[in-house]
Structure formats: structure tokens, C-alpha cells
Design a protein around this motif. Sequence first.
Motif, PDB file in Angstrom:
ATOM      1  N   SER A   1       0.832  -1.205   0.000  1.00 36.81           N
ATOM      2  CA  SER A   1       0.000   0.000   0.000  1.00 36.81           C
ATOM      3  C   SER A   1       0.865   1.252   0.000  1.00 36.81           C
ATOM      4  CB  SER A   1      -0.918   0.002   1.224  1.00 36.81           C
ATOM      5  OG  SER A   1      -0.149   0.026   2.404  1.00 36.81           O
ATOM      6  N   GLY A   2       0.301   2.330  -0.553  1.00 34.27           N
ATOM      7  CA  GLY A   2       1.013   3.603  -0.596  1.00 34.27           C
ATOM      8  C   GLY A   2       1.788   3.840  -1.871  1.00 34.27           C
ATOM      9  N   ARG A   3       1.870   2.850  -2.740  1.00 26.81           N
ATOM     10  CA  ARG A   3       2.571   3.024  -4.014  1.00 26.81           C
ATOM     11  C   ARG A   3       1.551   3.398  -5.094  1.00 26.81           C
ATOM     12  NH1 ARG A   3       5.229  -0.542  -0.944  1.00 26.81           N
ATOM     13  NH2 ARG A   3       7.508  -0.690  -1.081  1.00 26.81           N
TER      14      ARG A   3
ATOM     15  N   TRP B   1       5.018   7.962  -2.944  1.00 25.43           N
ATOM     16  CA  TRP B   1       5.627   6.930  -3.790  1.00 25.43           C
ATOM     17  C   TRP B   1       4.967   6.925  -5.170  1.00 25.43           C
ATOM     18  CZ3 TRP B   1       7.451   3.003  -6.409  1.00 25.43           C
ATOM     19  CH2 TRP B   1       8.550   2.272  -5.930  1.00 25.43           C
ATOM     20  N   LEU B   2       5.763   7.078  -6.232  1.00 27.12           N
ATOM     21  CA  LEU B   2       5.241   7.148  -7.593  1.00 27.12           C
ATOM     22  C   LEU B   2       5.875   6.079  -8.464  1.00 27.12           C
ATOM     23  CD1 LEU B   2       3.619   8.579  -9.852  1.00 27.12           C
ATOM     24  CD2 LEU B   2       5.653  10.004 -10.232  1.00 27.12           C
ATOM     25  N   TYR B   3       5.020   5.293  -9.127  1.00 26.39           N
ATOM     26  CA  TYR B   3       5.468   4.329 -10.128  1.00 26.39           C
ATOM     27  C   TYR B   3       4.978   4.843 -11.478  1.00 26.39           C
ATOM     28  CZ  TYR B   3       6.973  -0.379 -11.585  1.00 26.39           C
ATOM     29  OH  TYR B   3       7.641  -1.459 -12.135  1.00 26.39           O
ATOM     30  N   ALA B   4       5.886   5.430 -12.235  1.00 28.26           N
ATOM     31  CA  ALA B   4       5.560   6.016 -13.542  1.00 28.26           C
ATOM     32  C   ALA B   4       5.759   4.962 -14.620  1.00 28.26           C
ATOM     33  CB  ALA B   4       6.471   7.215 -13.806  1.00 28.26           C
TER      34      ALA B   4
ATOM     35  N   ARG C   1       9.531   3.569 -14.246  1.00 29.16           N
ATOM     36  CA  ARG C   1      10.517   4.120 -13.320  1.00 29.16           C
ATOM     37  C   ARG C   1       9.836   4.310 -11.972  1.00 29.16           C
ATOM     38  NH1 ARG C   1      13.043   9.380 -15.810  1.00 29.16           N
ATOM     39  NH2 ARG C   1      14.464   9.183 -14.031  1.00 29.16           N
ATOM     40  N   ALA C   2      10.614   4.225 -10.898  1.00 32.63           N
ATOM     41  CA  ALA C   2      10.048   4.238  -9.543  1.00 32.63           C
ATOM     42  C   ALA C   2      10.722   5.302  -8.700  1.00 32.63           C
ATOM     43  CB  ALA C   2      10.213   2.874  -8.888  1.00 32.63           C
ATOM     44  N   PHE C   3       9.906   6.120  -8.036  1.00 27.34           N
ATOM     45  CA  PHE C   3      10.401   7.239  -7.235  1.00 27.34           C
ATOM     46  C   PHE C   3       9.781   7.168  -5.842  1.00 27.34           C
ATOM     47  CE2 PHE C   3       9.993   8.509 -11.709  1.00 27.34           C
ATOM     48  CZ  PHE C   3      11.323   8.781 -12.017  1.00 27.34           C
TER      49      PHE C   3
END
Length: 219
Positions: free
Chosen positions: A118-120, A143-146, A160-162
Motif C-alpha cells: 500500500s502507498g505506491r 511513492w510514484l510508479y511512472a 521508473r520508480a520514485f
Amino acid sequence: MIDHVVLRVFIGPDGRGGNPLGVVTDGTQVPGTDERQRLAAELGYSETVFVDDASRGAVDIYTPSARLPFAGHPLVGVSWLLGERGQRAEVLRPSAGDVPTWTDGDFTWIRGRAEWASGRRTQQYASAAEVDALPAPPPGEGWLYAWAWLDEAGGRVRARAFPRRGDNIVEDEATGAAAVVLTAELGRPLTIHQGAASQILTRPRGDGWIDVGGRAAMA
């Protein structure tokens, strides 16, 4: 310094890429959560995993700033390492719950649930070029999963993951937990090309379970 090994997890088919992972193979060296959190911050990897009981698959996962109930690249990595040492457990046991694990060729697989990650937040972009052009990290919080399709019909994704947690991890090279979330949202198998050169495979299994697989190697 506490004895540990470093792996690269979710390496690409050409051997490049992979997210660094610190593994403390004898978790009794660092018995307390505060001490483990301090060591994870000192080591500075996106995750560090402590093996508390290899025979039972008991493991404990930390970023430089937080303890995680579940994370993909630490679990794939530690499963691979235990297998290399003749200690592979059929189930890993992070705090989220029991995680089945197995191998298929040069891939190591685990099975997890999106609610454990959770939170992504995922965000789709119009093209892989737009994902590639993002600064690290992009503006914003959380949390960002682009991601974008490379080949929608074939299930190939650029991502990409930030984490944007405020610690020293600006971008994650490869993130199994975020891949679980995306796969649950899309409801189909994916081949994810993440970071500079990493590869993650996923398969939805029904009842909320997602398989995540990848290659690992010593760093």
C-alpha cells in the motif's frame, strides 16, 4: 561493519541493471529494530534484508528510513541467495505474511498481494519517452510508479520508480512491490523494463495473488 553481502536483483537478460540489495545473512548480529534501521540507513541501499531463520524463511526488510512488511526485490534476492547456498525455503516469512517462492530456469519467483504494498501510486504516461524524460524525482510527494506501454498487446511496460520518502533513495532501479500493484491494477501478465536496464516479470494468479520473478546475481 556488520557482515553482509550485496546482490543485484531483477538484472536484465544481458546481465546489466538490477537493484542493489544488502543481505545480512545472520540477523542475530543485529537483534533490535532500531539497530536494524540504523544499519539500513548506514548501508544506504534501497532495501536491506535481515535473515532471522533461513530454515523457516523468516526475514525482516528495511529501507534507509522505514521497515517494510513486504518488498519484491529483497524477497526475490534473498530467495536466490539462500538457494545458491543450499538453504532455499519454500516459503519466506516477512511481517506481511507467508510468501511462496520457487525457481524456474534462471528466474527466482515470489508470490505476494497488492495490499501488502500500500502507498505506491501508479501513473500512466502516454509514451516511454515521457517516462524516460522525468526528472529524478519528479515534483510532488508520495511513492510514484511512472509507467507507459512499450507494447500493449505483448504486455511490455516501461517503468521508473520514485519513493519520494525524503531519504537518499531518489529512484529505485527495480521494484517488485510496485510491479505487484501495477499488475493487480491491469489484471494481466507483464514484462516490465525498469530503471536503466532491469527486467521484472509478473503474472496474476487470482484471488489477489501476483507472481513476481527476476534474475539475481552477486554485486
